[in-house]
Design an enzyme around this catalytic site. Structure first.
Site, PDB file in Angstrom:
ATOM      1  N   SER A  30       3.627  -9.328   8.397  1.00 13.65           N
ATOM      2  CA  SER A  30       2.918  -9.181   7.140  1.00 13.65           C
ATOM      3  C   SER A  30       3.461 -10.163   6.093  1.00 13.65           C
ATOM      4  O   SER A  30       3.452 -11.366   6.322  1.00 13.65           O
ATOM      5  CB  SER A  30       2.992  -7.720   6.679  1.00 13.65           C
ATOM      6  OG  SER A  30       2.064  -7.453   5.653  1.00 13.65           O
ATOM      7  N   ASP A  62      -7.091  -4.198  11.194  1.00 13.22           N
ATOM      8  CA  ASP A  62      -6.065  -4.255  10.144  1.00 13.22           C
ATOM      9  C   ASP A  62      -6.718  -4.082   8.768  1.00 13.22           C
ATOM     10  O   ASP A  62      -7.506  -4.923   8.347  1.00 13.22           O
ATOM     11  CB  ASP A  62      -5.340  -5.600  10.226  1.00 13.22           C
ATOM     12  CG  ASP A  62      -4.087  -5.651   9.365  1.00 13.22           C
ATOM     13  OD1 ASP A  62      -4.042  -4.965   8.331  1.00 13.22           O
ATOM     14  OD2 ASP A  62      -3.156  -6.380   9.726  1.00 13.22           O
ATOM     15  N   HIS A 105      -2.551  -2.212  10.899  1.00 14.46           N
ATOM     16  CA  HIS A 105      -1.483  -3.066  10.361  1.00 14.46           C
ATOM     17  C   HIS A 105      -0.163  -2.577  10.944  1.00 14.46           C
ATOM     18  O   HIS A 105       0.555  -1.804  10.303  1.00 14.46           O
ATOM     19  CB  HIS A 105      -1.491  -2.988   8.832  1.00 14.46           C
ATOM     20  CG  HIS A 105      -0.690  -4.060   8.169  1.00 14.46           C
ATOM     21  ND1 HIS A 105      -0.987  -5.408   8.301  1.00 14.46           N
ATOM     22  CD2 HIS A 105       0.400  -3.990   7.362  1.00 14.46           C
ATOM     23  CE1 HIS A 105      -0.119  -6.113   7.594  1.00 14.46           C
ATOM     24  NE2 HIS A 105       0.721  -5.277   7.017  1.00 14.46           N
TER      25      HIS A 105
END
Length: 222
Positions: free
Chosen positions: A116, A170, A201
């Site tokens: 991320s 996601d 995610h």
């Protein structure tokens, strides 16, 4: 002074290193538990370095201070980017790479990895680094400051292999943003090994298995 880190070594006198950057609001402990699942006994001795991002206010989270590699100012991740914060974190990664070199591991045996926000910084730092790295791992992420990548990337890492994993569902970093970022790098001639997974995610067991195969090739050739 480099950032504080959590470190794991898979054997005495490591010859290779993986610097792994966590996501927003987590810390260096977040990915340490995956080491046993990821590492192959046939690999050379590795040092995993899991740094803690600085604590800073994050705009989209009502300004609450938390560990973050940069501020997120709007729900559209690619808009209103915190270029100053991104560049500062790239500098922190440079310091971590320099420390590994001082400890005897050359850049050519260092992999930058991140999830991320951490993946965004791994890409930003890796593409700009002035010595060739072993590889870059980008998980559930995107290329930050994409408009400056072509001008700022360094020739030393034009051919550095990139593993990219992304969840098809996601909700935080939409796969469309990941795909756009991938296409940007491919158009510039970068080698992106792209993988998608039926997940949100997060990181999946299949992703770790695929990454293990990919890393094995990088870690046994240098």
């Amino acid at each position: 002074m480099p950032l504080p880190t959590v470190e794991q070594e898979t054997g005495a006198q490591p010859t290779h290193a993986i610097i792994w950057l966590h996501g927003l609001g987590a810390d260096g402990n977040d990915f340490a538990p995956i080491v046993p699942e990821l590492v192959d006994d046939a690999w050379p001795a590795l040092r995993f370095v899991f740094p803690h991002a600085p604590v800073r206010p994050v705009t989209v989270n009502n300004g609450i201070p938390m560990r973050a590699w940069y501020d997120i100012k709007g729900l559209a991740l690619a808009d209103k980017q915190d270029a100053e914060g991104i560049r500062a974190s790239v500098g922190e990664v440079e310091a971590l790479i320099a420390r590994e070199i001082e400890r005897g591991i050359p850049a050519s045996r260092i992999v930058l990895a991140g999830f991320s926000q951490g993946g965004a910084i791994a890409l930003a730092a890796g593409l700009r680094h002035t010595a060739t790295l072993a590889g870059i791992v980008a998980l559930s992420t995107y290329v930050p400051m994409h408009e400056t990548v072509e001008a700022e990337r360094h020739g030393a890492n034009h051919e550095t292999p990139i593993f990219w994993g992304h969840g098809t569902a996601d909700p935080i970093v939409p796969i469309a943003l990941g795909t756009l970022s991938r296409d940007t790098l491919v158009a510039l001639g970068h080698q992106v090994d792209w993988h998608t997974y039926p997940m949100g995610h997060q990181v999946s067991l299949q992703e770790i298995a695929d990454l293990r195969v990919w890393l094995g090739k990088r870690l046994t050739n240098g």
